[in-house]
Write an enzyme that holds these catalytic residues in place. Sequence first.
Site, mmCIF file in Angstrom:
data_model
loop_
_atom_site.group_PDB
_atom_site.id
_atom_site.type_symbol
_atom_site.label_atom_id
_atom_site.label_comp_id
_atom_site.label_asym_id
_atom_site.label_seq_id
_atom_site.Cartn_x
_atom_site.Cartn_y
_atom_site.Cartn_z
ATOM 1 C CB SER A 184 31.810 -33.038 3.637
ATOM 2 O OG SER A 184 32.452 -33.846 4.597
ATOM 3 C CG ASP A 201 30.170 -32.203 7.166
ATOM 4 O OD1 ASP A 201 29.633 -32.227 6.292
ATOM 5 O OD2 ASP A 201 31.170 -33.208 7.248
#
Length: 256
Positions: free
Chosen positions: A40, A159
């Site tokens: 991320s 993600d």
Amino acid sequence: MNLSFAGCGFLGVYHLGVAKCLVERAPRFLNSVTAFAGASAGSLVAAMLATSAPIDKCSQYVIELTNEARKNPLGPFSRQFDLVGNLRRGMEEFLPSNCHRIASGRLYISVTSLKTRKNYIISEYDSKEELMKVLLASCYIPFYVGLDFPEFKGQKWADGGLTNNLPTLPFGETLLISPFSGKNNHICPEDESQGIANITFHNMNIYVNRENLQRELQIFIPPKKEGINEIVQKGYNDTLRFLKQEKLCDSSLRVV
């Protein structure tokens, strides 16, 4: 030695302070790092260091982007705020044209496959465009930023923090860096209390305490401008403390 940066949303500004300290206080140690990893927001700073992108310019861009997110009526949830588009523009501007060649075999990015719901660590990139897609995928939180998932290698991705928020590489020692305090982290805040327990969530250990609970809110809702600067400085100070403890500061530099 490898460096791994935790996923943490807008708290990623902490990693900017870490990066700045490494560049300024321990350049020889940084040059000795074998690989960089991240999930991320952490993947963005890992990419910045792995490709030698201009740290000051990248940091200023991210800080301005974070400040911009607060200006809209609904903050980062506003339709007027295009997080993915802004991140892409920053990558296009600051990542070198040959970044995919520099990063291949040196930058390990955590992503989640929508098809298998499993974690994958990507470390080879065919082009700058593909590297940018992998980075955007690692930052793509479903619903929060939308449902137009990044695609590469014939799949859609989301993600990396959903399945592996702090990658540990299978070779060498990996230093774990997180804006959350936790017993396994090498560079992280030192809180007054370790709390009532510690938990491991998607490969990242954190203490269950008041400070970490407050930080959780800042993942999705960025702090005010002065708060951002404090978080960046916190990352710098925590890194400097670690470097001094491990005697990794460059001896040619004056450390106070």
